[in-house]
Scaffold this motif. Structure first.
Motif, PDB file in Angstrom:
ATOM      1  N   ALA A   1      16.525  -9.503   8.243  1.00 42.86           N
ATOM      2  CA  ALA A   1      17.228  -8.726   7.219  1.00 42.86           C
ATOM      3  C   ALA A   1      18.494  -8.092   7.777  1.00 42.86           C
ATOM      4  O   ALA A   1      18.610  -7.853   8.979  1.00 42.86           O
ATOM      5  N   THR A   2      19.439  -7.819   6.893  1.00 42.19           N
ATOM      6  CA  THR A   2      20.633  -7.062   7.233  1.00 42.19           C
ATOM      7  C   THR A   2      20.329  -5.582   7.084  1.00 42.19           C
ATOM      8  O   THR A   2      19.972  -5.132   5.985  1.00 42.19           O
ATOM      9  N   PRO A   3      20.426  -4.783   8.155  1.00 42.24           N
ATOM     10  CA  PRO A   3      20.086  -3.359   8.043  1.00 42.24           C
ATOM     11  C   PRO A   3      21.173  -2.561   7.347  1.00 42.24           C
ATOM     12  O   PRO A   3      22.366  -2.847   7.492  1.00 42.24           O
TER      13      PRO A   3
ATOM     14  N   GLY B   1       5.313   0.064   6.526  1.00 44.32           N
ATOM     15  CA  GLY B   1       4.142  -0.791   6.401  1.00 44.32           C
ATOM     16  C   GLY B   1       4.289  -1.870   5.355  1.00 44.32           C
ATOM     17  O   GLY B   1       4.054  -3.051   5.621  1.00 44.32           O
ATOM     18  N   VAL B   2       4.681  -1.498   4.136  1.00 40.23           N
ATOM     19  CA  VAL B   2       4.936  -2.476   3.087  1.00 40.23           C
ATOM     20  C   VAL B   2       6.297  -3.119   3.288  1.00 40.23           C
ATOM     21  O   VAL B   2       6.468  -4.325   3.095  1.00 40.23           O
ATOM     22  N   GLY B   3       7.261  -2.325   3.726  1.00 39.87           N
ATOM     23  CA  GLY B   3       8.633  -2.812   3.822  1.00 39.87           C
ATOM     24  C   GLY B   3       8.812  -3.987   4.746  1.00 39.87           C
ATOM     25  O   GLY B   3       9.481  -4.972   4.402  1.00 39.87           O
ATOM     26  N   HIS B   4       8.223  -3.942   5.956  1.00 42.26           N
ATOM     27  CA  HIS B   4       8.463  -5.037   6.904  1.00 42.26           C
ATOM     28  C   HIS B   4       7.777  -6.322   6.448  1.00 42.26           C
ATOM     29  O   HIS B   4       8.247  -7.422   6.750  1.00 42.26           O
ATOM     30  N   ILE B   5       6.703  -6.200   5.683  1.00 42.61           N
ATOM     31  CA  ILE B   5       6.063  -7.381   5.107  1.00 42.61           C
ATOM     32  C   ILE B   5       6.903  -7.914   3.947  1.00 42.61           C
ATOM     33  O   ILE B   5       7.096  -9.131   3.804  1.00 42.61           O
ATOM     34  N   ALA B   6       7.431  -7.008   3.116  1.00 44.81           N
ATOM     35  CA  ALA B   6       8.269  -7.423   1.993  1.00 44.81           C
ATOM     36  C   ALA B   6       9.510  -8.161   2.476  1.00 44.81           C
ATOM     37  O   ALA B   6       9.926  -9.161   1.872  1.00 44.81           O
ATOM     38  N   VAL B   7      10.109  -7.693   3.553  1.00 49.44           N
ATOM     39  CA  VAL B   7      11.273  -8.379   4.125  1.00 49.44           C
ATOM     40  C   VAL B   7      10.918  -9.825   4.457  1.00 49.44           C
ATOM     41  O   VAL B   7      11.654 -10.770   4.114  1.00 49.44           O
ATOM     42  N   GLN B   8       9.782 -10.013   5.097  1.00 52.77           N
ATOM     43  CA  GLN B   8       9.400 -11.362   5.539  1.00 52.77           C
ATOM     44  C   GLN B   8       9.031 -12.267   4.367  1.00 52.77           C
ATOM     45  O   GLN B   8       9.348 -13.462   4.372  1.00 52.77           O
TER      46      GLN B   8
ATOM     47  N   GLY C   1       4.503 -19.328  10.868  1.00 48.71           N
ATOM     48  CA  GLY C   1       5.424 -18.502  11.636  1.00 48.71           C
ATOM     49  C   GLY C   1       6.379 -17.682  10.792  1.00 48.71           C
ATOM     50  O   GLY C   1       7.394 -17.191  11.296  1.00 48.71           O
ATOM     51  N   LYS C   2       6.051 -17.485   9.512  1.00 47.90           N
ATOM     52  CA  LYS C   2       6.955 -16.775   8.603  1.00 47.90           C
ATOM     53  C   LYS C   2       6.474 -15.367   8.241  1.00 47.90           C
ATOM     54  O   LYS C   2       7.144 -14.661   7.488  1.00 47.90           O
ATOM     55  N   LEU C   3       5.310 -14.967   8.759  1.00 49.00           N
ATOM     56  CA  LEU C   3       4.770 -13.642   8.443  1.00 49.00           C
ATOM     57  C   LEU C   3       4.009 -13.132   9.656  1.00 49.00           C
ATOM     58  O   LEU C   3       3.051 -13.772  10.107  1.00 49.00           O
ATOM     59  N   ALA C   4       4.443 -11.990  10.182  1.00 49.17           N
ATOM     60  CA  ALA C   4       3.789 -11.392  11.343  1.00 49.17           C
ATOM     61  C   ALA C   4       3.743  -9.881  11.171  1.00 49.17           C
ATOM     62  O   ALA C   4       4.721  -9.276  10.726  1.00 49.17           O
ATOM     63  N   PRO C   5       2.621  -9.266  11.502  1.00 50.04           N
ATOM     64  CA  PRO C   5       2.538  -7.814  11.347  1.00 50.04           C
ATOM     65  C   PRO C   5       3.235  -7.073  12.474  1.00 50.04           C
ATOM     66  O   PRO C   5       3.302  -7.556  13.614  1.00 50.04           O
ATOM     67  N   LEU C   6       3.747  -5.907  12.153  1.00 49.66           N
ATOM     68  CA  LEU C   6       4.292  -5.004  13.154  1.00 49.66           C
ATOM     69  C   LEU C   6       3.153  -4.089  13.586  1.00 49.66           C
ATOM     70  O   LEU C   6       2.712  -3.216  12.840  1.00 49.66           O
TER      71      LEU C   6
ATOM     72  N   PHE D   1      18.228  -7.537   2.578  1.00 48.99           N
ATOM     73  CA  PHE D   1      18.823  -6.333   3.142  1.00 48.99           C
ATOM     74  C   PHE D   1      17.739  -5.263   3.178  1.00 48.99           C
ATOM     75  O   PHE D   1      16.821  -5.284   2.357  1.00 48.99           O
ATOM     76  N   ALA D   2      17.839  -4.352   4.120  1.00 48.97           N
ATOM     77  CA  ALA D   2      16.804  -3.331   4.240  1.00 48.97           C
ATOM     78  C   ALA D   2      17.413  -2.001   4.655  1.00 48.97           C
ATOM     79  O   ALA D   2      18.177  -1.935   5.622  1.00 48.97           O
ATOM     80  N   THR D   3      17.088  -0.935   3.902  1.00 51.46           N
ATOM     81  CA  THR D   3      17.495   0.390   4.341  1.00 51.46           C
ATOM     82  C   THR D   3      16.580   0.814   5.483  1.00 51.46           C
ATOM     83  O   THR D   3      15.369   0.579   5.465  1.00 51.46           O
ATOM     84  N   VAL D   4      17.188   1.440   6.489  1.00 53.64           N
ATOM     85  CA  VAL D   4      16.442   1.749   7.700  1.00 53.64           C
ATOM     86  C   VAL D   4      17.233   2.781   8.498  1.00 53.64           C
ATOM     87  O   VAL D   4      18.453   2.878   8.374  1.00 53.64           O
TER      88      VAL D   4
END
Length: 329
Positions: free
Chosen positions: A190-192, A157-164, A292-297, A174-177
């Motif tokens: 992001a680079t997974p 929830g926070v992570g995908h917004i932080a990436v953007q 177009g730089k922030l979209a919710p999942l 980069f993102a751990t996933v």
């Protein structure tokens, strides 16, 4: 004239529909008819009585996030007028009535105009996650271009917004996933990093030539915060955490001469201090969304006011994407 609210009376209690009088509008307050209420993991913890830091005694109307339409404004309000579509994190903690309600009266400072390109349902997912990500990356760490940023749980929830947000400010992210969510974070730019397959030392070596990341944002807590201390760049690095509540050795961080900041997003709601900054963050986030730089999942399942318990159960299951309750307006 009254309104329907959905109240929880005891820990893990059922949601009970109750009709209450319309709240009075005070100085610098706005009456909003709610279209959608986002359900966060924190909402489920408050319902379970496991979030003492939120200071929300039961019985209570829960719900932190919402999107809706302004119907009335109080004395001193100039930023909003009836008919405006707004969003915000406005209640559900600190004794404030939450957003599982048809109508809420809130401090105008907590609101911003809803992004024009997002639906009410989409906008209602953003406030808590966006403010949490922003306070860490922008307010504390001053994220900027030419930095390498690591977000733990980049599909969360926070992570995908932080990436953007980090991407919007020009950073390499980069993102751990887990492997099944690899494409999702790639789509967000992001680079997974498969944290189950490679060690901290290995991914620091591969992606930063052993120097460490300029910013590491822990959105998980526990051992992930310890890993963050080991992954951050020496001397100039900055570790952030929105779940840094345990006991941790600071030695790895201290030996790097790096910095740590805790993020406690609920502070303005609970204390009444600095609420205007939440509105300011959401206004800037709305601009990013419209660019177009922030979209919710968003989770694909849809829930009405009759399905609040099912929505909470889905969040507790760890389902991917943000969950929203929609009200008839």
């Amino acid at each position: 004239m009254g309104q329907n609210v959905w109240m929880v009376e005891k820990p893990d209690g059922e949601f009970r529909r109750v009709e209450l009088p319309l709240p009075a509008i005070g100085m610098n307050q706005v009456l909003v008819r709610i279209s959608a209420s986002g359900v966060n993991p924190l909402d489920t913890k408050i319902r379970a009585g496991k979030a003492a830091h939120a200071r929300q005694p039961l019985p209570a109307v829960l719900g932190l996030d919402m999107a809706g339409t302004v119907e009335q404004v109080g004395t001193g309000v100039s930023a909003f007028r009836p008919g405006d579509e707004v969003y915000g994190m406005v209640g559900g903690v600190g004794g404030l009535r939450g957003t599982l309600a048809e109508i809420v009266v809130v401090d105008a400072d907590l609101l911003a105009h809803k992004p024009k390109n997002l639906s009410m349902r989409q906008a209602a997912t953003l406030p808590l996650s966006t403010i949490t990500a922003w306070e860490g990356l922008v307010d504390r760490a001053k994220v900027h271009a030419d930095q390498q940023v690591l977000i733990h749980a980049g599909a969360g929830g926070v992570g995908h917004i932080a990436v953007q947000i980090a991407r919007a400010f020009g950073a390499e992210v980069f993102a751990t996933v887990s492997p099944d969510k690899k494409k999702l974070v790639e789509d967000f730019g992001a680079t997974p990093i498969d944290y189950r397959a490679v060690s901290v030392e290995e991914y620091v070596t591969v992606h930063t030539q052993g120097k460490g990341f300029d910013i590491v944002y822990d959105t998980v807590g526990g051992a992930t915060l310890d890993a963050s201390f080991a992954a951050v760049k020496q001397y100039t690095g900055h570790v952030l955490s929105c779940l840094g509540w345990g006991s941790h050795s600071l030695a790895p961080l201290s030996f790097r001469g790096a910095t740590y900041s805790g993020v406690f997003t609920l502070f303005p709601l609970i204390t009444g201090e600095d609420r205007a900054h939440h509105g300011e963050i959401l206004a800037q986030a709305a601009a990013l969304a419209e660019a177009g730089k922030l979209a919710p999942l968003l989770n694909e399942q849809r829930f009405s006011a009759a399905d609040i318990a099912a929505a909470h159960a889905l969040v507790l299951s760890g389902a991917l994407g943000k969950v929203v309750i929609e009200f008839q307006v």
